[in-house]
Design a protein around this motif. Sequence first.
Motif, short mmCIF file in Angstrom:
data_model
loop_
_atom_site.label_atom_id
_atom_site.label_comp_id
_atom_site.label_asym_id
_atom_site.label_seq_id
_atom_site.Cartn_x
_atom_site.Cartn_y
_atom_site.Cartn_z
N TYR B 94 0.77 -1.24 0.00
CA TYR B 94 0.00 0.00 0.00
C TYR B 94 0.81 1.29 0.00
CZ TYR B 94 -2.92 -3.76 1.68
OH TYR B 94 -3.52 -4.98 1.86
N GLY B 95 1.95 1.33 0.68
CA GLY B 95 2.78 2.53 0.61
C GLY B 95 2.11 3.79 1.12
N LEU B 96 1.34 3.67 2.18
CA LEU B 96 0.72 4.88 2.74
C LEU B 96 1.79 5.73 3.41
CD1 LEU B 96 -2.53 3.41 4.31
CD2 LEU B 96 -2.14 4.31 2.03
N PHE B 97 1.59 7.05 3.39
CA PHE B 97 2.56 7.95 3.98
C PHE B 97 2.39 7.93 5.49
CE2 PHE B 97 3.36 8.88 -0.18
CZ PHE B 97 2.35 9.57 -0.83
N PRO B 98 3.41 7.44 6.22
CA PRO B 98 3.21 7.20 7.65
C PRO B 98 3.02 8.47 8.46
CG PRO B 98 5.49 6.76 7.03
CD PRO B 98 4.76 7.03 5.77
N HIS B 99 3.49 9.59 7.97
CA HIS B 99 3.41 10.80 8.77
C HIS B 99 2.15 11.61 8.47
CE1 HIS B 99 5.20 11.81 4.94
NE2 HIS B 99 4.91 13.08 5.15
N MET B 100 1.31 11.07 7.60
CA MET B 100 0.08 11.79 7.26
C MET B 100 -1.15 11.03 7.71
SD MET B 100 0.61 13.11 3.41
CE MET B 100 2.10 13.84 2.80
N GLN B 104 -5.15 13.17 4.61
CA GLN B 104 -4.00 13.80 3.97
C GLN B 104 -3.39 12.91 2.91
OE1 GLN B 104 -1.86 14.63 7.55
NE2 GLN B 104 -2.25 16.83 7.44
#
Lengths: 282, 364, 259
Positions: B94-100, B104
């Motif tokens: 999935y590669g979700l942005f961990p800091h968002m 976002q």
Amino acid sequence: MMPFTRLRALMLAPSSAIFAVLFMMPLGYFFVLSFWRVRAYRLRPDATITQYLAVFRDYSKPMVFTFILAFTIAVVTTLVAFGYSYFCRFKAGRHGTLFVFVAVLTLFGGYLAKIYMWKIILGSSGILNTALIWLGIIDKPITVFLFSPIAVLITLVHYTLPLAILPIYGALRGVEDTPLQAARDLGAHPTRVLFDIVMPQIRLGMISSFSMTFIFCAGDYVTPLLLGGPHTSMIGIFIQSQFGLRVNAPLGAAMSFSVIALCLMLIAVVGLAVIRIFRARP
Amino acid sequence: MLKRADTVVLQQLVKLEGLTKSYAKAVAVHPLDLSIQRGEFLAILGPSGCGKTTLLKMISGFVHPTGGAIWINGQDVTTVSPERRSTNMVFQGYGLFPHMSVAQNIAYGLHIRKTPRAEIEQRVREAMDLVQLGEFADRSVGQLSGGQAQRVALARALILRPEVLLLDEPLAALDLKLRKAMQEELRRIHLATGGTFVFVTHDQEEAMALATRICVMDHGRVVQDDVPEEIYAHPKSRFVSTFIGDANLMEGQRKRNIICLENELEIPHKGPDGNVVCMIRPERMEIAPLDGGKLPSGVTAQLTARLDHSVFLGSYVKYVVRLNDGRRLRIDSRDLSIRQVLTDGAQVRIGWRLEDQIVLADGS
Amino acid sequence: MRAWRNGLWWSFASLVVAFMLSPIVILMVFAFNRGELLSFPMTGFSFRWFADVFTRPEFVAAFENSLIVSTTVGMTATVVGTMAAMGLARLRVSISAGIMTALTVPLMVPPLMLGVMLLSYYTQWLGLRLGLSTVIISHLVFTQPFVILIVSSRMAAFDFAVVDSARDLGASSLRTFFTITLPIIASSILGAALIAMAMSMDDFLVTFFTIGGGNTLPTYMWGMLRRGVDPSINVVAVLLMLFSISASLIGFRITRYGK
């Protein structure tokens, strides 16, 4: 998770003792000392801020100079460390860890030895000048390399670089590849990916590197003494001299704590700025 | 550059021409041609290492082809970098942005395109409703389950209304129950958006459940490209027949248009002389005890065998039999009554209707 | 185009490596140089300065002191630090993180300040006589946190199922530690010990203020730097460098292979 038993307390006892007796107590004593006076070469216990006032009255110029120089060194080191760590993580492939290893290895190898070597390299008849003349880039030796703030900068960047690489590389290792590809897929070009996705994840590592370097440089003594020349008076020299011939420990203590306090304040400002700049939007 | 056919909405959305990729030592994808129609749900199916992921990455722009061309909507995008292509991908993991936060993450693509804030908010809400993640807007990514994370990744890609949505093994990381549920979800979303989806998988059941068309790959080549029913009923090679669904394979020789199987059975079948492979699906075979049992009429191809064991699987029974030469065959039967009569080791008769067999030339 | 950009990165990284290594390399060159002057090019390869340096009693004394201090510090820091790491293992992160942060605060104080602080403490408050012992205890302050960090991170990756099985089979805590845990993490502990030794060996500022009379190798070198330069200073520098680099090299290797 396991409970905090008596056994644990026992295991932690020796190191806590060392921490308490050899660090906290000296620190406390030193802090108290900064409020004392010296009269007729004798220490007199007191509760006055005379020393601190003296620091800001008489030594403000070296303090400012020290902080500007230390800040510059810390910025340069952090940037170079970031570039290098970025290379090791993303561009070096399987050689990445080797490059990090080589860098960290240079961490050891003698504080004095390195300062001494830079003195040799940067001197008028030193290696750098000799090489530049030999290559035909300059006719006469450049004297400003040595006994100047530049010498201090080069030497301290060199010395603190390996230490600065560690936290940043550690943080970069925690950055996964897939989100970066996802960002590109969604329309971000590589620079944008760096700013939006990589940097926010390594903020703390960058701040950590910056802080360590900054504090170390602000308190350094040997480098400015040996390489700084007449115009580079950094506060570390003055601190040391309070414990050498002058023997004014309270003043030295006040200087030290002033430096630390100002360092921490500056780090807090820089840290908050970094956290704010590299945050998730909108 | 090719002039775009402005007035006609191309039905053929994606065209791959002679697309190939090789690395120093090996060819990952042999030159292939493939076209993807608008609105399709295409599955690229194959075992690991067959080149399907490489193919997907070439379409999305993350891998540069060694040769050939990719056309999307009439434009040559072969050298276009991924951030400028009109494709979007749901990555494995999935590669979700961990800091968002979730919102976002989903808004990121629009944020890059400098979409006005109000529009972003509205479209994010729509996207979250589409994938049924309504209340998750401010959740942080680390708190999501696998299924939720995947829906965020989907929303994040779909919000940009890509011409082609690419999915890399979308259901691989999910447990069985979740996988079934997500299959339904994906189908629903595909219908709702009317988009063109291309996904890569090694799971043939998933391919059959989701795809309107399956492209089977093996060792860097497309070996069959058709609708699921056709691939299942008429596999063109041994590989495809065993990769999709279960298959019983029997070897024999054909001479003068007659195939001889197991030295026991002769079947008339036109074709060149030589070795052949005969394939029948387990559910198309019949079984009966040798003594006192009879196979249904019409089941003209018959062989004798010995029952190895049987397994009761709820709605059907799986029988495993051994032929005289030791080969094992599998028969799936919905007739639960036979099981009482058949014991392990019993002699049985198995058979199939001639129209249910697939004859493949050996070596294919 | 991408190859060109990659080339830039590799050049940058190589430049950085060259920058970091050059003083060390040049130092080695000079230490083995036959000639008197610190000039370039080398006039010949020789061990003469090495031999010369070992004939000087002050040097030998400093060398001995360095060995005594660094080995003592190495061993003590390792024992103390490992105990602490074990005490923190498997603890709730909120508590252990707090304790570890506290114990590593000494690393954030500039060495100069640490040195003068301890000097005042020893002489003005405790009235101690300065000597090797004060140096040793001072070094513990900044080496112990390193040992704790290294061993703790090893324990974070440790599979406690083996410990639980041993306890289940009847072994006491102590026995389990010595027969099960210790052998597994031995390499990390050894690595941490070597790194602690290297740091102690390397230290100048703290030693300078807490040693009183006498010298370790770094303070001896400092004396040479102040007095005047003769080529044997290169030897001292090189020895210092070789010692700490090899200790840390071995330390790193072991710590990584053990995992």
